[in-house]
Scaffold this motif. Structure first.
Motif, PDB file in Angstrom:
ATOM      1  N   TYR A 116      36.259  43.064  31.752  1.00 43.52           N
ATOM      2  CA  TYR A 116      36.439  42.169  32.893  1.00 43.52           C
ATOM      3  C   TYR A 116      36.241  40.713  32.474  1.00 43.52           C
ATOM      4  O   TYR A 116      37.010  39.832  32.869  1.00 43.52           O
ATOM      5  CB  TYR A 116      35.475  42.550  34.019  1.00 43.52           C
ATOM      6  CG  TYR A 116      35.507  41.615  35.198  1.00 43.52           C
ATOM      7  CD1 TYR A 116      36.670  41.443  35.942  1.00 43.52           C
ATOM      8  CD2 TYR A 116      34.379  40.885  35.575  1.00 43.52           C
ATOM      9  CE1 TYR A 116      36.712  40.591  37.034  1.00 43.52           C
ATOM     10  CE2 TYR A 116      34.408  40.029  36.658  1.00 43.52           C
ATOM     11  CZ  TYR A 116      35.571  39.880  37.387  1.00 43.52           C
ATOM     12  OH  TYR A 116      35.610  39.028  38.457  1.00 43.52           O
ATOM     13  N   TRP A 119      39.272  39.586  30.658  1.00 42.02           N
ATOM     14  CA  TRP A 119      40.356  39.413  31.617  1.00 42.02           C
ATOM     15  C   TRP A 119      40.203  38.095  32.368  1.00 42.02           C
ATOM     16  O   TRP A 119      41.184  37.362  32.554  1.00 42.02           O
ATOM     17  CB  TRP A 119      40.388  40.586  32.595  1.00 42.02           C
ATOM     18  CG  TRP A 119      41.457  40.470  33.631  1.00 42.02           C
ATOM     19  CD1 TRP A 119      42.761  40.828  33.515  1.00 42.02           C
ATOM     20  CD2 TRP A 119      41.306  39.927  34.958  1.00 42.02           C
ATOM     21  NE1 TRP A 119      43.432  40.559  34.676  1.00 42.02           N
ATOM     22  CE2 TRP A 119      42.563  40.006  35.587  1.00 42.02           C
ATOM     23  CE3 TRP A 119      40.230  39.410  35.662  1.00 42.02           C
ATOM     24  CZ2 TRP A 119      42.768  39.573  36.881  1.00 42.02           C
ATOM     25  CZ3 TRP A 119      40.438  38.969  36.962  1.00 42.02           C
ATOM     26  CH2 TRP A 119      41.702  39.062  37.559  1.00 42.02           C
ATOM     27  N   CYS A 120      38.983  37.783  32.784  1.00 45.46           N
ATOM     28  CA  CYS A 120      38.724  36.536  33.515  1.00 45.46           C
ATOM     29  C   CYS A 120      39.016  35.313  32.652  1.00 45.46           C
ATOM     30  O   CYS A 120      39.625  34.349  33.114  1.00 45.46           O
ATOM     31  CB  CYS A 120      37.281  36.501  34.020  1.00 45.46           C
ATOM     32  SG  CYS A 120      36.956  37.651  35.363  1.00 45.46           S
ATOM     33  N   ASN A 128      38.080  32.984  38.684  1.00 44.34           N
ATOM     34  CA  ASN A 128      37.834  34.284  38.041  1.00 44.34           C
ATOM     35  C   ASN A 128      36.673  34.182  37.059  1.00 44.34           C
ATOM     36  O   ASN A 128      35.826  35.077  36.987  1.00 44.34           O
ATOM     37  CB  ASN A 128      39.085  34.793  37.328  1.00 44.34           C
ATOM     38  CG  ASN A 128      40.137  35.287  38.297  1.00 44.34           C
ATOM     39  OD1 ASN A 128      39.846  35.614  39.440  1.00 44.34           O
ATOM     40  ND2 ASN A 128      41.374  35.347  37.832  1.00 44.34           N
ATOM     41  N   ILE A 171      37.955  44.246  41.179  1.00 40.46           N
ATOM     42  CA  ILE A 171      38.570  44.361  39.851  1.00 40.46           C
ATOM     43  C   ILE A 171      37.777  45.335  38.991  1.00 40.46           C
ATOM     44  O   ILE A 171      38.348  46.180  38.293  1.00 40.46           O
ATOM     45  CB  ILE A 171      38.636  42.975  39.158  1.00 40.46           C
ATOM     46  CG1 ILE A 171      39.418  41.969  40.006  1.00 40.46           C
ATOM     47  CG2 ILE A 171      39.236  43.098  37.767  1.00 40.46           C
ATOM     48  CD1 ILE A 171      40.871  42.292  40.230  1.00 40.46           C
TER      49      ILE A 171
END
Length: 184
Positions: A116, A119-120, A128, A171
């Motif tokens: 995560y 991804w952010c 994000n 998410i």
């Protein structure tokens, strides 16, 4: 002018009407079941994240290890929805199994939080990245700040902290549970 239907036409019309009603009802029930299942995964993700530190301490101090567990991470995630899984476990074997399952889940959550975070960062969106920082600060990192301290540090209001956690959890649920987290 009056329409006259014969018995066969009436039966056919009644069958079609009944089939259409049953199809609509079935579709509605499927949608409700999918939404309930998704809600349960979000709820479970929030529980896992909120209790991450406790689970991690449990896994690190347990005598049994993840290697002793025959369950996969996906078996364990599926068990979380089973009512019998929630009942108190009383045997030594159950305790050992619980410790091993906890270690497996902690490893999985840790890997998914790292995924995560990547991804952010790759998203290039500041919100994000902030959501990830907020989630990690409150639930993953050692020595968590209060929501008020975190809001001050991030330059946002406290309500945004909770909105960020909710958005991050959505998410994270997809990462933790895979495709099952988004099935409708």
């Amino acid at each position: 002018m009056q329409n006259k239907f014969n018995e066969e036409q009436i039966i056919k019309l009644a069958a079609e009407t009944g089939a259409n009603a049953a199809e609509k009802r079935f579709a509605k029930l499927q949608k409700e079941a999918a939404e309930k299942s998704k809600d349960k995964r979000l709820y479970n993700t929030k529980l896992l994240i909120r209790n991450y530190r406790i689970f991690k301490a449990h896994a690190e101090s347990a005598i049994s290890s993840a290697e002793e567990c025959e369950d996969s991470v996906f078996d364990i995630l599926a068990m979380m929805s089973d009512k019998s899984f929630r009942k108190a476990e009383t045997t030594v074997k159950a305790i050992q199994s619980s410790a091993a399952r906890t270690a497996i889940i902690i490893n999985h959550i840790t890997a998914m939080v790292e995924t995560y975070e990547i991804w952010c960062e790759k998203s290039g969106k500041p919100e994000n990245e902030r959501r990830c920082r907020v989630l990690k600060a409150l639930y993953i990192d050692d020595n968590p700040p209060t929501p008020e301290e975190l809001a001050d540090r991030e330059g946002i209001n406290e309500r945004t902290i909770y909105k960020d956690v909710d958005a991050a959890t959505e998410i994270l649920a997809a990462l933790i549970f895979g495709i099952d987290s988004i099935r409708m």
